[in-house]
Scaffold this motif. Structure first.
Motif, PDB file in Angstrom:
ATOM      1  N   SER A 289       0.727  -1.335  -0.079  1.00 53.14           N
ATOM      2  CA  SER A 289       0.104   0.105   0.089  1.00 53.14           C
ATOM      3  C   SER A 289       0.843   1.161   0.074  1.00 53.14           C
ATOM      4  O   SER A 289       0.621   2.211  -0.665  1.00 53.14           O
ATOM      5  CB  SER A 289      -0.936  -0.071   1.240  1.00 53.14           C
ATOM      6  OG  SER A 289      -1.660  -0.941   1.183  1.00 53.14           O
ATOM      7  N   ALA A 290       1.876   1.314   0.774  1.00 53.45           N
ATOM      8  CA  ALA A 290       3.059   2.520   0.879  1.00 53.45           C
ATOM      9  C   ALA A 290       3.565   2.607  -0.644  1.00 53.45           C
ATOM     10  O   ALA A 290       3.656   3.663  -0.996  1.00 53.45           O
ATOM     11  CB  ALA A 290       4.087   1.903   1.887  1.00 53.45           C
TER      12      ALA A 290
ATOM     13  N   LEU B 174      -3.547   0.579   3.797  1.00 51.60           N
ATOM     14  CA  LEU B 174      -2.377   1.139   4.410  1.00 51.60           C
ATOM     15  C   LEU B 174      -2.568   0.962   6.083  1.00 51.60           C
ATOM     16  O   LEU B 174      -1.864   0.707   7.029  1.00 51.60           O
ATOM     17  CB  LEU B 174      -1.851   2.326   4.110  1.00 51.60           C
ATOM     18  CG  LEU B 174      -0.710   3.069   4.558  1.00 51.60           C
ATOM     19  CD1 LEU B 174       0.562   2.202   4.564  1.00 51.60           C
ATOM     20  CD2 LEU B 174      -0.464   4.334   4.484  1.00 51.60           C
TER      21      LEU B 174
END
Length: 451
Positions: free
Chosen positions: A201-202, A218
């Motif tokens: 997600s990052a 995230l």
């Protein structure tokens, strides 16, 4: 030159190292998929379904590699380790069969519905299928950990003509060691999946994808990791105390304690020398090991010299434990810092996103290191006090084992590279958009397949 026994051990270690990477993801990821689906059902917010559609693809790839690599391991019982089944097959065989039945009846049966059924069956059936797959992954882990626990603390059996025969399946299944090992493994899976979700997600966030779905993924990964890592540290301490009672030689190797002593230091760094039976360049905290293991700074810890000839190789156990603990502490710092940023400002800094990306596969490192501590730490026993590794080995020549080992390592390196590449390729593509049929299914209407 390496002898056949050592090569066989390295080969099995290579196979189980590759295999364990994927169940470590799928066990917890199945439950996280259920979480995404239930949140979507409860709120109707499309961001949760975006996460489901994205992560179910990674689950499918991970599940496939886990199944294939597991089959490879089973062949070695008949080739490299025939003495294992000959001696304890009456116990190991049924437990492995239960694991296979769990996988096929729960995971394989409903996996297709979970992967391809959304929009083709009712929303309720699809949700229940996801639940059953999650239960199946956990049941598979349960039976594997039952066998592992029994191999470390064998109970509920008797030896007749050199073979182990069960006397109490209740004692075998609910082994004194099972609770610690199963809990530790399930939390490790949760942390592996949490950091994988947070890291990917990052990665999407850093590439400019700031959608609600990415933000929800995230937050899910970060907050789950922040919640689980303190629990894992606590469970790990309990597991260590239990191991101290049943496998003191393993604990002596973990701590690098050669002579039985009171007030043993907690070694932060040392180079164990088995020939000299001492540690070179030790750096430690006075009384630390005794305080942690005995909860008494002057508690006595048995040394490796008490088990000469029957203790594990010290350096691999000593350093694997420190890698596991070091990564665990790093997880704690990163997860709590990221959770603090998300709680205070609703987002993470760019630097923190880069750190989370770097921690994407940290769960793998900690899990493999912990598995090495567990399995290498049992040597020279395959089944503690019952069967040695040397006695279980087969007559396969070293040259043949070495050749197949090289082939395995090459194949695993390629597959692992491709697997990681696929994950990041999917991350760059993002989650697929919802279709009209998906929307109909979410409303509870079963839509027939157009195939």
């Amino acid at each position: 030159m390496l002898d056949a026994l050592l090569l066989a051990r390295i080969q099995f270690a290579a196979n189980i190292t590759f295999h364990i990477l994927f169940p470590t993801i799928t066990i917890a990821l199945a439950w996280l998929l259920l979480f995404f689906k239930l949140r979507f059902n409860a709120t109707g917010d499309e961001k949760w379904m975006e996460n489901y559609r994205f992560w179910v693809k990674i689950f499918a790839v991970s599940f496939a590699l886990g199944v294939v690599s597991g089959i490879t391991m089973s062949f070695q019982f008949g080739t490299n380790w025939p003495g294992f089944m000959e001696t304890v097959g009456n116990i190991a065989g049924p437990l492995l069969s239960f694991e296979i039945l769990s996988a096929f009846f729960f995971e394989a049966t409903f996996l297709a519905i979970m992967l391809f059924g959304y929009g083709r069956v009712s929303n309720r059936v699809h949700t229940v299928s996801t639940l059953i797959v999650a239960i199946g992954t956990t049941l598979s882990a349960f039976w594997i950990m039952v066998l592992s626990a029994w191999m470390h603390v064998p109970v509920g059996f008797e030896m007749i003509d050199g073979q182990a025969h069960p006397t109490s399946w209740l004692e075998i299944v609910f082994n004194p060691s099972l609770g610690y090992r199963l809990t530790h493994m399930l939390i490790a899976s949760g942390l592996t999946a949490a950091f994988l979700i947070a890291g990917i997600s990052a990665y999407r966030w850093l590439r400019g994808d700031r959608t609600q779905g990415v933000n929800a993924g995230l937050k899910t990964g970060v907050f789950l990791a922040a919640a689980l890592i303190p629990v894992q540290i606590f469970v790990g301490d309990l597991h260590g105390l239990h191991t101290m009672e049943h496998q003191p030689a393993k604990v002596a190797a973990i701590e690098g304690v050669w002579e039985t002593q009171r007030g043993a230091p907690l070694l932060l760094f040392a180079l164990p020398d088995e020939e000299a039976r001492e540690n070179r360049f030790p750096i430690g905290i006075p009384y630390g090991a005794s305080l942690i293991l005995k909860h008494d700074p002057h508690g006595e810890i048995l040394g490796l010299n008490e088990f000469e000839g029957e203790h594990p190789p010290v350096a691999p156990v000593f350093w694997s434990f420190r890698i596991m603990v070091g990564v665990g502490l790093l997880m704690l710092i990163v997860a709590w810092t990221a959770a603090w940023q998300l709680w205070r400002r609703g987002d993470v800094s760019r630097r923190m996103a880069q750190v989370l990306l770097g921690m994407t596969f940290s769960g793998w490192v900690a899990t493999v290191a912990g598995w090495y501590v567990t399995e290498i730490g049992r040597q020279p026993w395959l089944v503690q006090g019952v069967l040695t590794t040397a006695d279980a080995a087969g007559p396969v020549p070293a040259g043949m084992i070495g050749t197949t080992l090289a082939m395995y390592l090459t194949l695993y390196a390629v597959l692992l590279t491709v697997y990681i590449g696929v994950i990041f390729h999917l991350a760059r593509k993002g989650a697929p958009a919802a279709t009209t049929r998906d929307t109909d299914a979410a409303d509870g209407n079963a839509v027939p397949s157009q195939a």
